[in-house]
Design a protein around this motif. Structure first.
Motif, PDB file in Angstrom:
ATOM      1  N   PHE A 126      -5.545  -6.809  -9.949  1.00 43.86           N
ATOM      2  CA  PHE A 126      -6.504  -5.922  -9.947  1.00 43.86           C
ATOM      3  C   PHE A 126      -5.477  -4.493  -9.534  1.00 43.86           C
ATOM      4  CE2 PHE A 126      -5.890  -8.592  -6.155  1.00 43.86           C
ATOM      5  CZ  PHE A 126      -5.445  -7.700  -5.496  1.00 43.86           C
ATOM      6  N   GLY A 168       1.305   2.046  -0.104  1.00 45.49           N
ATOM      7  CA  GLY A 168       1.852   2.716  -0.981  1.00 45.49           C
ATOM      8  C   GLY A 168       1.895   1.795  -2.089  1.00 45.49           C
ATOM      9  N   GLY A 170       4.205  -1.010  -3.889  1.00 48.23           N
ATOM     10  CA  GLY A 170       5.259  -1.945  -3.692  1.00 48.23           C
ATOM     11  C   GLY A 170       4.878  -2.932  -2.604  1.00 48.23           C
ATOM     12  N   GLU A 171       5.457  -4.002  -2.442  1.00 49.23           N
ATOM     13  CA  GLU A 171       5.397  -4.911  -1.360  1.00 49.23           C
ATOM     14  C   GLU A 171       6.461  -4.847  -0.316  1.00 49.23           C
ATOM     15  OE1 GLU A 171       3.117  -7.496  -0.030  1.00 49.23           O
ATOM     16  OE2 GLU A 171       4.674  -7.607   1.160  1.00 49.23           O
ATOM     17  N   SER A 202       0.933  -3.421   5.423  1.00 50.28           N
ATOM     18  CA  SER A 202       0.192  -4.455   4.761  1.00 50.28           C
ATOM     19  C   SER A 202       0.816  -5.179   3.737  1.00 50.28           C
ATOM     20  CB  SER A 202      -0.755  -3.682   4.095  1.00 50.28           C
ATOM     21  OG  SER A 202      -1.574  -4.553   3.131  1.00 50.28           O
ATOM     22  N   SER A 225      -3.425  -8.864   2.739  1.00 50.14           N
ATOM     23  CA  SER A 225      -4.373  -8.620   1.634  1.00 50.14           C
ATOM     24  C   SER A 225      -4.615 -10.089   1.141  1.00 50.14           C
ATOM     25  CB  SER A 225      -3.581  -7.866   0.388  1.00 50.14           C
ATOM     26  OG  SER A 225      -3.010  -6.808   0.848  1.00 50.14           O
ATOM     27  N   HIS A 227      -8.144 -11.019  -0.067  1.00 51.31           N
ATOM     28  CA  HIS A 227      -8.899 -10.878  -1.305  1.00 51.31           C
ATOM     29  C   HIS A 227      -9.682 -12.217  -1.815  1.00 51.31           C
ATOM     30  CE1 HIS A 227      -7.466  -7.007  -1.411  1.00 51.31           C
ATOM     31  NE2 HIS A 227      -6.051  -7.373  -1.778  1.00 51.31           N
ATOM     32  N   GLU A 267      -7.378  -7.778   4.392  1.00 51.22           N
ATOM     33  CA  GLU A 267      -8.106  -6.783   3.394  1.00 51.22           C
ATOM     34  C   GLU A 267      -8.861  -7.742   2.235  1.00 51.22           C
ATOM     35  OE1 GLU A 267      -5.075  -3.316   2.750  1.00 51.22           O
ATOM     36  OE2 GLU A 267      -4.212  -4.813   3.812  1.00 51.22           O
ATOM     37  N   ASN A 302     -11.043  -0.246  -6.588  1.00 51.17           N
ATOM     38  CA  ASN A 302     -10.809   0.925  -7.132  1.00 51.17           C
ATOM     39  C   ASN A 302     -10.559   0.430  -8.824  1.00 51.17           C
ATOM     40  OD1 ASN A 302     -10.790   3.336  -5.382  1.00 51.17           O
ATOM     41  ND2 ASN A 302      -9.167   1.996  -4.665  1.00 51.17           N
TER      42      ASN A 302
HETATM   43  C1  LIG Z   1      -1.175  -1.472  -3.126  1.00 48.13           C
HETATM   44  S1  LIG Z   1      -0.977  -2.391  -1.863  1.00 48.13           S
HETATM   45  C2  LIG Z   1       0.519  -2.411  -1.137  1.00 48.13           C
HETATM   46  C3  LIG Z   1       0.759  -3.143   0.039  1.00 48.13           C
HETATM   47  C4  LIG Z   1       1.109  -4.632  -0.282  1.00 48.13           C
HETATM   48  N1  LIG Z   1       1.696  -4.839  -1.233  1.00 48.13           N
HETATM   49  C5  LIG Z   1      -0.077  -5.306  -0.182  1.00 48.13           C
HETATM   50  O1  LIG Z   1      -0.551  -5.822  -1.435  1.00 48.13           O
HETATM   51  O2  LIG Z   1      -0.805  -5.381   0.863  1.00 48.13           O
HETATM   52  C6  LIG Z   1      -2.174  -1.789  -0.532  1.00 48.13           C
HETATM   53  C7  LIG Z   1      -3.626  -2.472  -0.767  1.00 48.13           C
HETATM   54  O3  LIG Z   1      -4.133  -1.900  -1.677  1.00 48.13           O
HETATM   55  C8  LIG Z   1      -5.017  -3.086  -2.364  1.00 48.13           C
HETATM   56  N2  LIG Z   1      -5.315  -2.718  -3.611  1.00 48.13           N
HETATM   57  C9  LIG Z   1      -4.400  -2.732  -4.966  1.00 48.13           C
HETATM   58  N3  LIG Z   1      -5.034  -2.385  -5.762  1.00 48.13           N
HETATM   59  C10 LIG Z   1      -6.516  -2.046  -5.663  1.00 48.13           C
HETATM   60  C11 LIG Z   1      -7.495  -1.868  -6.201  1.00 48.13           C
HETATM   61  N4  LIG Z   1      -7.439  -1.725  -7.723  1.00 48.13           N
HETATM   62  N5  LIG Z   1      -8.612  -1.530  -5.601  1.00 48.13           N
HETATM   63  C12 LIG Z   1      -8.837  -1.687  -4.190  1.00 48.13           C
HETATM   64  N6  LIG Z   1      -7.694  -1.908  -3.563  1.00 48.13           N
HETATM   65  C13 LIG Z   1      -6.503  -2.204  -4.262  1.00 48.13           C
HETATM   66  C14 LIG Z   1      -4.030  -4.137  -2.049  1.00 48.13           C
HETATM   67  O4  LIG Z   1      -4.659  -5.379  -2.346  1.00 48.13           O
HETATM   68  C15 LIG Z   1      -3.558  -3.867  -0.668  1.00 48.13           C
HETATM   69  O5  LIG Z   1      -4.655  -4.262   0.026  1.00 48.13           O
END
Ligand SMILES: C[S@@+](CC[C@H](N)C(=O)[O-])C[C@H]1O[C@@H](n2cnc3c(N)ncnc32)[C@H](O)[C@@H]1O
Ligand code: SF4
Length: 358
Positions: A126, A168, A170-171, A202, A225, A227, A267, A302
């Protein structure tokens, strides 16, 4: 020092070094110990952007610094300001790779969302951040520079960065050492001095580094995260779950809570018809029963044009929340910020790359 090798070329950045590394550096270079404090002060309190401004250092020392270090150049390609005050920056690094940084206004202050890698190799189905794979890790200095830059902008109106989320591109737990150096500088009383409890990292669930993070003895918040409420669905949405299965992730989270006494935020991005049904909420509540302080952050997914997930209807989001709460799991629905400026992480960079940039 494990980060120089990730630099596109040559010198490390002045922000790449932690307090301890500056102490070592001044010693190795035959300088008095207090010089480290002066350097830190110029970088993080006065927030200067070139060596000539370090006027209380002897010229010989400034020349040494100039020879051995660079300042990070974050070239602002664009910024987008949302109606709610959120500002999203697209920055170009020295090697022309692009990253995103978001500054959000809350009633309690300004929060900044930082990028830790150029792209991401985790491949969540996603997420826009992973569309072009992983280009490279950011150095600690490139992560720090995002906060310093935001603070420099806020200095104009006398405001402060009061909280940080590492959410932001990246992991973060795949760039662990750089992220820990970043965190140490952020919380250092002579650095930016941001309250540890106001920082959240995160992760998608890099299990070995959840154990490592539990041992770091910080007060920094951890978000997972998650999900999905089970192994099969999580593997479909997040390939990382095949590397570190659901049960191992939950075990690692329990260890973290036992070791630190801190709560975890889980999350959960709600994707219409995929993971947002009442039975998913019931199952999630069961999984989280062993976390008495668990907090679930429900995020309406999103929209990402390359992905075909749709949003859960508002009423179904409330139903999901009610089921968790009925099971004594604290759950909030994330306030959407900057949705009118493509604030979903990685979208601006993805568009920028489409135009032929890196
Ligand atoms: C971009 S990630 C960065 C941190 C780390 N990589 C992670 O996955 O937790 C930050 C958060 O944004 C969420 N995320 C990524 N794409 C998304 C989307 N299209 N809609 C909502 N949340 C999203 C991720 O699952 C995560 O909880
Ligand atoms: S959600 Fe996090 S781990 Fe997953 S692809 Fe996006 S940035 Fe990477």
């Amino acid at each position: 020092m494990g980060t120089k090798d990730k630099m596109p070329e040559g010198k490390p950045y002045v922000y790449d070094y932690s307090w301890d590394q500056w102490q070592e550096w001044v010693k190795e270079n035959g300088e008095s110990g207090f010089r480290a404090g002066q350097i830190f002060d110029w970088l993080y309190v006065k927030r200067i952007s070139n060596f000539d401004e370090m006027t209380n250092l002897p010229k010989t020392l400034r020349d040494k610094l100039r020879e051995q270090f660079d300042f990070v150049t974050l070239h602002e390609v664009a910024h987008y300001r949302s109606k709610d005050g959120t500002v999203k920056f697209l920055f170009e690094l020295a090697d022309k790779n692009a990253i995103e940084t978001v500054v959000m206004k809350h009633n309690y202050g300004n929060s900044i969302c930082v990028t830790t890698q150029v792209g991401c190799r985790i491949g969540c189905t996603f997420c826009a951040s992973t569309l072009g794979g992983l280009k490279r890790n950011l150095t600690p200095g490139e992560i720090i520079a995002q906060v310093v830059k935001a603070q420099q902008l806020l200095d104009e109106t006398g405001e402060r960065v009061s909280s940080i989320v590492i959410m932001g591109i990246g992991e973060p737990f795949e760039n662990y050492d750089a992220v820990m150096t970043f965190l140490r500088v952020m919380i250092h009383p002579k650095g930016l001095n941001i309250g540890q409890r106001h920082i959240t990292v995160s992760t998608s669930g890099i299990v070995p580094n959840i154990y490592k993070f539990a041992e770091e003895e910080t007060q920094i918040n951890l978000a997972i995260s998650i999900h999905a409420p089970n192994d099969a669905l999580r593997s479909k949405l997040m390939p990382v779950n095949r590397r570190f299965p659901f049960a191992d992730l939950i075990e690692a989270c329990k260890f973290y809570v036992g070791k630190t006494g801190r709560r975890i935020t889980f999350e959960y991005a709600l994707m219409g018809g995929v993971n947002d049904q009442p039975e998913h909420a019931e199952e999630l509540a069961q999984v989280l029963q062993s976390f008495p302080m668990a907090h679930v952050n429900l995020i309406p997914v999103n929209f990402v044009s390359e992905r075909n997930f749709v949003r859960t209807p508002r009423n179904d989001i409330f139903t999901f929340q009610r089921i968790l709460e009925k099971n004594k799991i604290n759950a909030t629905i994330r306030r959407e910020q900057g949705s009118d400026i493509a604030a979903a992480c990685g979208q601006l960079r993805a568009k920028h790359m489409e135009s032929g940039a890196r």
